[in-house]
Design a protein around this motif. Structure first.
Motif, short mmCIF file in Angstrom:
data_model
loop_
_atom_site.label_atom_id
_atom_site.label_comp_id
_atom_site.label_asym_id
_atom_site.label_seq_id
_atom_site.Cartn_x
_atom_site.Cartn_y
_atom_site.Cartn_z
N ALA A 36 -13.49 21.93 52.65
CA ALA A 36 -12.25 21.36 52.32
C ALA A 36 -12.25 19.79 51.86
N PRO A 37 -10.61 19.21 51.35
CA PRO A 37 -11.03 17.91 50.67
C PRO A 37 -11.29 17.04 51.67
N GLY A 38 -12.16 15.98 51.49
CA GLY A 38 -12.85 14.68 52.06
C GLY A 38 -14.44 15.21 52.70
N SER A 39 -14.33 16.33 52.36
CA SER A 39 -16.11 16.75 52.48
C SER A 39 -17.44 16.17 51.74
N ARG A 40 -17.96 15.46 52.51
CA ARG A 40 -19.30 15.01 51.95
C ARG A 40 -20.24 15.95 51.03
N VAL A 41 -20.24 15.72 49.99
CA VAL A 41 -21.77 16.17 49.35
C VAL A 41 -22.93 16.01 49.10
N LYS A 42 -23.56 16.67 48.30
CA LYS A 42 -24.40 15.55 47.54
C LYS A 42 -25.09 16.55 46.28
N VAL A 43 -24.55 15.94 44.99
CA VAL A 43 -24.75 16.50 43.81
C VAL A 43 -26.51 17.28 43.38
N VAL A 44 -26.49 17.73 42.77
CA VAL A 44 -27.93 17.95 43.28
C VAL A 44 -28.36 18.61 41.17
N ARG A 45 -29.23 17.91 40.64
CA ARG A 45 -30.15 18.92 39.49
C ARG A 45 -30.13 20.18 39.83
N ASP A 46 -30.19 20.59 38.28
CA ASP A 46 -30.71 22.84 38.12
C ASP A 46 -31.75 22.52 38.67
N PRO A 47 -32.89 22.94 38.82
CA PRO A 47 -34.77 23.47 38.82
C PRO A 47 -34.97 23.43 37.45
N ASP A 48 -34.07 24.00 36.74
CA ASP A 48 -34.18 25.21 35.53
C ASP A 48 -34.49 23.97 34.47
N TRP A 49 -33.87 23.19 34.78
CA TRP A 49 -33.17 22.47 33.48
C TRP A 49 -33.15 21.15 33.77
N ASP A 50 -32.89 19.86 32.92
CA ASP A 50 -33.08 18.60 33.01
C ASP A 50 -31.46 18.27 32.78
N GLY A 51 -30.10 18.43 34.04
CA GLY A 51 -28.95 18.54 34.53
C GLY A 51 -28.59 19.02 35.16
N PRO A 52 -27.61 19.14 35.51
CA PRO A 52 -26.55 18.32 35.21
C PRO A 52 -26.34 16.87 34.40
N TRP A 53 -26.80 16.35 35.77
CA TRP A 53 -27.13 15.53 36.03
C TRP A 53 -27.78 14.36 35.71
N GLN A 54 -28.44 12.78 35.32
CA GLN A 54 -29.63 12.49 35.55
C GLN A 54 -29.90 12.45 36.91
N ALA A 55 -29.01 12.07 37.74
CA ALA A 55 -29.77 11.85 39.32
C ALA A 55 -29.05 12.60 40.23
N GLU A 56 -29.95 12.53 40.89
CA GLU A 56 -28.90 13.57 42.14
C GLU A 56 -28.16 12.53 42.74
N PHE A 57 -27.17 12.13 43.58
CA PHE A 57 -26.31 11.47 44.33
C PHE A 57 -24.84 12.00 45.43
N SER A 58 -24.85 11.26 45.62
CA SER A 58 -23.51 11.50 47.13
C SER A 58 -22.04 11.44 46.59
N GLY A 59 -21.12 12.19 46.69
CA GLY A 59 -19.71 11.68 46.88
C GLY A 59 -18.90 12.76 47.74
N THR A 60 -17.79 13.22 47.55
CA THR A 60 -16.67 13.19 48.36
C THR A 60 -15.43 14.25 47.57
N ILE A 61 -15.53 15.82 48.27
CA ILE A 61 -14.68 16.73 47.58
C ILE A 61 -13.19 15.91 47.28
N ASP A 62 -12.59 15.90 46.37
CA ASP A 62 -11.64 15.56 45.84
C ASP A 62 -10.13 16.33 46.14
N ALA A 63 -9.39 15.99 46.50
CA ALA A 63 -8.23 16.63 46.63
C ALA A 63 -7.05 16.83 45.72
#
Length: 117
Positions: A36-63
């Motif tokens: 649902a919009p407003g859900s808190r999530v952690k964006v994680v890195r792919d274990p098989d390659w160097d991405g898609p982000w430089q670090a893991e971080f927190s965010g919110t599902i946007d409506a």
């Protein structure tokens, strides 16, 4: 996404910008079973390659737009794309950014508890 819309709220400006780029309106129909919009999530890195982000971080599902099916050839069956607003600006694995919001493949999202206030 940057805040450059002046007196227009960021979400409205973001929606207009993305719809212009896509050449179509963003869906507002939320799929059954999607976060649902407003859900808190952690964006994680792919274990098989160097991405898609430089670090893991927190965010919110946007409506801004409802999750949409991921039609990329490497997408998992039934995988959705979510708009996520980041707690702090982030850089992608190629050094692009900083970004404050992006469309994230569902496989890179994990549920995160709501922070205590």
């Amino acid at each position: 996404m940057t805040d450059s819309s002046g007196s227009v709220p960021a979400d409205v400006g973001d929606r207009q910008a993305i719809e212009n780029l896509l050449g179509r309106p963003l869906s507002r129909t939320w799929p059954t079973g999607a976060w649902a919009p407003g859900s808190r999530v952690k964006v994680v890195r792919d274990p098989d390659w160097d991405g898609p982000w430089q670090a893991e971080f927190s965010g919110t599902i946007d409506a801004m737009g409802a999750p949409e099916p991921n039609e990329h050839v490497q997408a998992l069956s039934g995988e959705l794309l979510y708009w996520v607003t980041f707690d702090t600006p982030q850089y992608d694995s190629g050094g692009g950014g900083p970004y404050r919001k992006a469309q994230i493949w569902g496989r890179y999202l994990r549920a995160e508890p709501v922070p205590e206030t």
